[in-house]
Design an enzyme around this catalytic site. Structure first.
Site, PDB file in Angstrom:
ATOM      1  CG  MET A   1      -0.791   2.795   7.752  1.00  0.00           C
ATOM      2  SD  MET A   1      -1.096   1.018   7.501  1.00  0.00           S
ATOM      3  CE  MET A   1      -1.273   0.487   9.198  1.00  0.00           C
ATOM      4  N   GLY A   2       2.034   4.525   5.223  1.00  0.00           N
ATOM      5  CA  GLY A   2       2.963   4.839   4.130  1.00  0.00           C
ATOM      6  C   GLY A   2       4.412   4.659   4.491  1.00  0.00           C
TER       7      GLY A   2
ATOM      8  NE  ARG B   1      -1.406  -4.274   6.034  1.00  0.00           N
ATOM      9  CZ  ARG B   1      -0.593  -4.410   7.083  1.00  0.00           C
ATOM     10  NH1 ARG B   1       0.200  -3.409   7.430  1.00  0.00           N
ATOM     11  NH2 ARG B   1      -0.575  -5.526   7.767  1.00  0.00           N
TER      12      ARG B   1
ATOM     13  CB  ILE C   1      -0.968   0.050   1.212  1.00  0.00           C
ATOM     14  CG1 ILE C   1      -0.222   0.132   2.548  1.00  0.00           C
ATOM     15  CG2 ILE C   1      -1.944  -1.111   1.188  1.00  0.00           C
ATOM     16  CD1 ILE C   1      -1.094   0.593   3.704  1.00  0.00           C
ATOM     17  CG  ASP C   2       3.873   1.388   2.785  1.00  0.00           C
ATOM     18  OD1 ASP C   2       2.768   1.702   3.257  1.00  0.00           O
ATOM     19  OD2 ASP C   2       4.669   0.639   3.382  1.00  0.00           O
TER      20      ASP C   2
ATOM     21  CG  LEU D   1     -10.256   1.117   9.216  1.00  0.00           C
ATOM     22  CD1 LEU D   1     -10.966   2.427   9.493  1.00  0.00           C
ATOM     23  CD2 LEU D   1     -11.261  -0.007   9.037  1.00  0.00           C
TER      24      LEU D   1
HETATM   25  O1  F6P Z   1       4.061  -1.507   4.738  1.00  0.00           O
HETATM   26  C1  F6P Z   1       2.685  -1.495   4.919  1.00  0.00           C
HETATM   27  C2  F6P Z   1       2.324  -0.941   6.266  1.00  0.00           C
HETATM   28  O2  F6P Z   1       0.915  -0.934   6.384  1.00  0.00           O
HETATM   29  C3  F6P Z   1       2.893   0.439   6.568  1.00  0.00           C
HETATM   30  O3  F6P Z   1       2.202   1.466   5.922  1.00  0.00           O
HETATM   31  C4  F6P Z   1       2.803   0.451   8.073  1.00  0.00           C
HETATM   32  O4  F6P Z   1       3.755   1.310   8.650  1.00  0.00           O
HETATM   33  C5  F6P Z   1       3.100  -0.963   8.439  1.00  0.00           C
HETATM   34  O5  F6P Z   1       2.845  -1.759   7.304  1.00  0.00           O
HETATM   35  C6  F6P Z   1       2.291  -1.484   9.594  1.00  0.00           C
HETATM   36  O6  F6P Z   1       2.716  -2.770   9.883  1.00  0.00           O
HETATM   37  P1  F6P Z   1       1.983  -3.718  10.904  1.00  0.00           P
HETATM   38  O7  F6P Z   1       0.831  -4.365  10.177  1.00  0.00           O
HETATM   39  O8  F6P Z   1       3.035  -4.699  11.282  1.00  0.00           O
HETATM   40  O9  F6P Z   1       1.486  -2.888  12.043  1.00  0.00           O
END
Ligand code: F6P
Length: 358
Positions: free
Chosen positions: A181-182, A285, A138-139, A283
């Site tokens: 996120m990102g 993801r 998603i990033d 949300l």
């Molecule tokens: O790399 C995708 C991502 O959703 C980032 O945007 C975020 O910082 C990280 O993964 C969160 O990871 P986790 O699901 O381990 O909390």
């Protein structure tokens, strides 16, 4: 026995993983190949946890969020230890994976993942496992492809959140801060911020100053606009300061998050305006992929099978509009693709008077 290929999904999940699995299974079946799915990413390869993916099981997967194979961004294979650091995976681990790959009798492995998972894939490839990559995150921070799948779905989610925040912000004359996120790039914040009509967008690529943010809010007040929408990427930093987030026992940046609350508190203190924060979190993801991502995942999956057929191992599918192309995995990993500061996205935002807090 039929020819068999393997597939696994690694790293954080995102919308579209199942759509890729479906496309790979269908395109492989068309060639008379069976597809075997490893469970929980590379962990399944190490433990020989896998199952055959039936062609008929693929119905409906196009729109299903998550991954039917499971995934992990931790585990014994983790090749990234922190921002920009790459760890060499122990030889015994790679050899065990290779032995298991051979034991299952696979022609090739399709590795679906972002920078971390593709970094693992590259090391496996160098150890003799014939594999191809599919770029997921998603990033959108992966090099060598114009876009990764999952990004559009995350942007759609963040844009929808901004639409909703706008009406409540306007009703209460508030400043609304949306944290998205990102990781270390501001792709989601920049794209959703523009699409959702944000007034201020804070991204890691541009360290921000509170004076500048408050000046933008004051400017809006003078224009009779009593509310402000601010989008902040989780990796954004105040000028001269570091990331906000939880660090693990090794004092690395393990998990970003919390900058939204910090920014909101400071804005309220400095302007006296009521300010609220919304952290969108996972949300972004969850849920199914957008139409764009469904199509992209299907193209990526079909092209990945083509790469296997062509013996293009060590390559990853990528989007170079209007086509999907093959690029070396090494061209995609190990470098963060940041939002280009002079690119069209930034120019569009600046032309509309959106502030980046600089
Ligand atoms: O790399 C995708 C991502 O959703 C980032 O945007 C975020 O910082 C990280 O993964 C969160 O990871 P986790 O699901 O381990 O909390």
């Amino acid at each position: 026995m039929n020819e068999r290929i393997g597939i696994l999904t690694g790293g954080g999940d995102c919308p579209g993983l199942n759509a890729v699995i479906r496309a790979v299974v269908k395109a492989a079946a068309k060639r008379g190949w069976e597809t075997v799915g490893f469970l929980e990413g590379f962990e399944g390869l190490l433990d020989l946890r896998h199952r055959s993916l039936d062609y008929h099981e693929m119905d409906g997967l196009l729109l299903l969020g998550g991954t039917i194979l499971g995934t992990t961004n931790k585990g014994r294979f983790a090749a990234k230890t922190g921002h920009g650091e790459v760890r060499k995976i122990p030889t015994e681990t790679l050899d065990r994976a290779k032995r298991n790959f051979d034991q299952v009798g696979l022609r090739a492995l399709v590795c679906v993942g972002g920078d971390g998972s593709l970094t693992i894939a590259q090391q496996l490839f160098e150890r003799g496992v014939p594999l191809v990559g599919v770029p997921k995150t998603i990033d959108n921070d992966l090099e060598a492809t114009v876009i990764t799948f999952g990004f559009d779905s995350a942007v759609a989610c963040a844009t929808d959140a901004l639409d909703r925040l706008r009406t409540t912000a306007e009703s209460h004359n508030r400043v609304m801060v949306l944290e998205v996120m990102g990781r270390y790039t501001g792709w989601i914040a920049a794209h959703a911020g523009i699409a959702g009509g944000g007034d201020i967008i804070l991204i890691p690529e541009i360290p921000f100053r509170y004076e500048s943010i408050c000046a933008k809010i004051a400017e809006r007040e003078q224009q009779g606009k009593k509310f402000t929408l601010l989008v902040v990427a989780e990796g954004a930093c105040e000028r001269g300061r570091g990331f906000v987030g939880a660090t693990d026992e090794k004092n690395r940046e393990a998990r970003l998050g919390g900058i939204g609350a910090v920014v909101a508190a400071e804005i309220e203190k400095r302007t006296g305006k009521e300010t609220r924060v919304c952290v969108l979190g996972h949300l972004q993801r969850g849920g199914g992929p957008t139409t764009f991502d469904r199509l992209l995942c299907t193209r990526f999956g079909a092209r990945a099978v083509q790469l296997v057929a062509d013996g293009m191992f060590g390559y990853m599918v990528a989007l170079r509009p209007p086509d999907t192309v093959a690029v070396k995995i090494t061209d995609a990993i190990g470098r963060l693709r940041a939002v280009p500061l002079n690119g069209d996205i930034m120019q569009t935002a600046r032309a509309l008077g959106i502030s980046f807090g600089d």
